[in-house]
Enzyme design. Structure first.
Site, mmCIF file in Angstrom:
data_model
loop_
_atom_site.group_PDB
_atom_site.id
_atom_site.type_symbol
_atom_site.label_atom_id
_atom_site.label_comp_id
_atom_site.label_asym_id
_atom_site.label_seq_id
_atom_site.Cartn_x
_atom_site.Cartn_y
_atom_site.Cartn_z
ATOM 1 N N GLY A 50 0.872 -1.170 0.000
ATOM 2 C CA GLY A 50 0.000 0.000 0.000
ATOM 3 C C GLY A 50 0.914 1.226 0.000
ATOM 4 N N GLN A 201 -5.679 -8.931 -2.333
ATOM 5 C CA GLN A 201 -5.661 -7.937 -1.247
ATOM 6 C C GLN A 201 -7.076 -7.581 -0.790
ATOM 7 O OE1 GLN A 201 -3.772 -7.796 -3.992
ATOM 8 N NE2 GLN A 201 -1.838 -6.729 -3.663
ATOM 9 N N ASP A 242 -1.496 4.614 -6.199
ATOM 10 C CA ASP A 242 -0.051 4.476 -5.993
ATOM 11 C C ASP A 242 0.736 5.616 -6.597
ATOM 12 O OD1 ASP A 242 -1.280 1.585 -6.042
ATOM 13 O OD2 ASP A 242 0.510 1.589 -4.774
HETATM 14 O O1 MRU Z 1 0.539 -4.192 -4.532
HETATM 15 P P1 MRU Z 1 -0.049 -3.437 -3.385
HETATM 16 O O2 MRU Z 1 -0.843 -4.281 -2.461
HETATM 17 O O3 MRU Z 1 1.001 -2.595 -2.665
HETATM 18 O O4 MRU Z 1 -1.043 -2.405 -4.068
HETATM 19 C C1 MRU Z 1 -1.730 -1.505 -3.262
HETATM 20 C C2 MRU Z 1 -2.704 -0.677 -3.999
HETATM 21 O O5 MRU Z 1 -2.785 -0.720 -5.210
HETATM 22 C C3 MRU Z 1 -3.523 0.272 -3.210
HETATM 23 O O6 MRU Z 1 -4.779 0.418 -3.786
HETATM 24 C C4 MRU Z 1 -2.812 1.611 -3.242
HETATM 25 O O7 MRU Z 1 -1.495 1.515 -2.736
HETATM 26 C C5 MRU Z 1 -3.542 2.660 -2.543
HETATM 27 S S1 MRU Z 1 -3.184 2.572 -0.882
HETATM 28 C C6 MRU Z 1 -3.716 3.307 0.252
#
Ligand code: MRU
Length: 359
Positions: A50, A201, A242
């Site tokens: 995240g 997730q 991100d």
């Molecule tokens: O691969 P991840 O689990 O790190 O991806 C996370 C996401 O895409 C979230 O939606 C994003 O980081 C927004 S977080 C508050």
């Protein structure tokens, strides 16, 4: 706060303590991180993940990397900081919060060194900076919650994708923060969570943390998002991000773009909730955002079970980009950017004191 995902334990000579997210929801285990290599590994494996949480983890990684080095000269320590930052920056490519936090740590060390600080002084400042990044993230999440809650009516049902909750930040989340806030305000809010292939997730993390907080959550597979919108079950989509380009194009977990297209087709508002640290001031549009590709096994052999023939060709981009024209609004700690475009995004970044590079 729903859960505490990442924290610093002790003073100097301390360590980072993370929820080991790869084991959720089966096991709720904490992971102690005591070396830079362990932090890089934790970020790469998604033990901590995240965008905002990755930024905090990177800042803690720098603290870990310098805390035993305070006897060095200022110039020597600055060299060490640069090496540590480079190592942490290689962990994952897409979430800009990682680079934002490292830039902040590096800049703090550079300004202390330029002012004549010795190793001890630089280490002290880096601890201040890292702990500030952690604390600010909690407050930023709270503020985004307050701004975003105004978009949620009593009785609303929200669809979300991936996990943009407490598990993705040091606070109460990005996309889920308005849901927590609206619930605390006494509104009835229900959530549909996309499971979010391939690493689930949504199923493993969003469903878990919302249930822990007593929020009504219904799990669906990614392919069901269109059906639930067609059936009129969804009032709004809330997702995190991100990296956001200066024209308002939004990068988020793979599958987000499809949800945005579906939302437009069904007249459902599509909101992105993200702190200003997720905006990349150097990128003019979303086509420039580096998209992480992850191992084929995440798709063919997820969680240890083979679900595709050996040797099949696989493409596994972990993120996609939703064009700004599909975004109804971006909720930030500084307010709501309605129907974002370059002019509006740049105005918000300028007001926040950011210098804008690029054309
Ligand atoms: O691969 P991840 O689990 O790190 O991806 C996370 C996401 O895409 C979230 O939606 C994003 O980081 C927004 S977080 C508050």
């Amino acid at each position: 706060m729903p859960v505490e995902t990442i924290r610093w334990i002790g003073e100097r000579g301390g360590h980072a303590l993370l929820i080991e997210q790869t084991l959720l929801p089966r096991e709720s285990t904490l992971l102690e991180v005591r070396s830079v290599g362990e932090m890089v590994d934790a970020i790469y494996r998604l033990a901590v993940r995240g965008a905002p949480a990755i930024g905090v983890a990177a800042a803690f990684g720098v603290m870990i990397g310098v805390q035993g080095e305070r006897d060095r000269t200022g110039a020597d320590l600055l060299g060490r900081v640069r090496v540590v930052c480079d190592e942490l920056a290689a962990a994952r490519p897409t979430a800009v919060n990682l680079f934002w936090a490292l830039d902040r740590m590096r800049a703090r060390a550079e300004s202390e060194a330029a002012g004549g600080a010795d190793g001890e002084g630089i280490v002290t400042s880096l601890f201040e900076e890292g702990l500030a990044i952690w604390n600010e993230d909690r407050e930023t999440c709270r503020l985004m919650g307050v701004v975003g809650a105004e978009l949620i009516a009593d009785g609303a049902t929200i669809l979300t994708h991936c996990n943009a909750g407490a598990l993705a930040t040091a606070g109460r989340g990005t996309a889920l923060a308005p849901i927590y806030e609206a619930t605390e305000q006494g509104k009835r809010v229900a959530v549909y969570a996309d499971e979010t292939r391939p690493l689930l997730q949504g199923a493993r993390l969003t469903a878990w943390e919302l249930m822990e907080s007593g929020i009504d959550v219904t799990l669906i597979t990614d392919g069901m998002a269109g059906r639930v919108m067609f059936e009129g079950r969804i009032d709004a989509v809330f997702v995190g991000s991100d990296r956001i380009a200066r024209n308002g194009d939004v990068c988020n977990k793979i599958g987000t773009y499809s949800v945005a297209v579906l939302a437009r087709e069904h007249g459902v508002p599509f909101y992105v909730v993200a702190p200003l640290s997720t905006f990349d001031r150097d990128l003019t549009d979303g086509s420039m955002i580096p998209i992480e590709e992850r191992p084929a096994e995440e798709i063919t052999c997820g969680f240890g079970t083979r679900t595709a023939p050996e040797g099949v060709g696989v493409y596994n981009p972990a993120f996609d980009v939703t064009p700004a024209r599909l975004v109804s609004g971006i909720v930030t700690e500084a307010g709501l950017i309605r129907e974002p475009d370059r002019e509006k995004v740049e105005a918000v970044l300028r007001a926040a004191g950011a210098s804008l590079s690029g054309s």
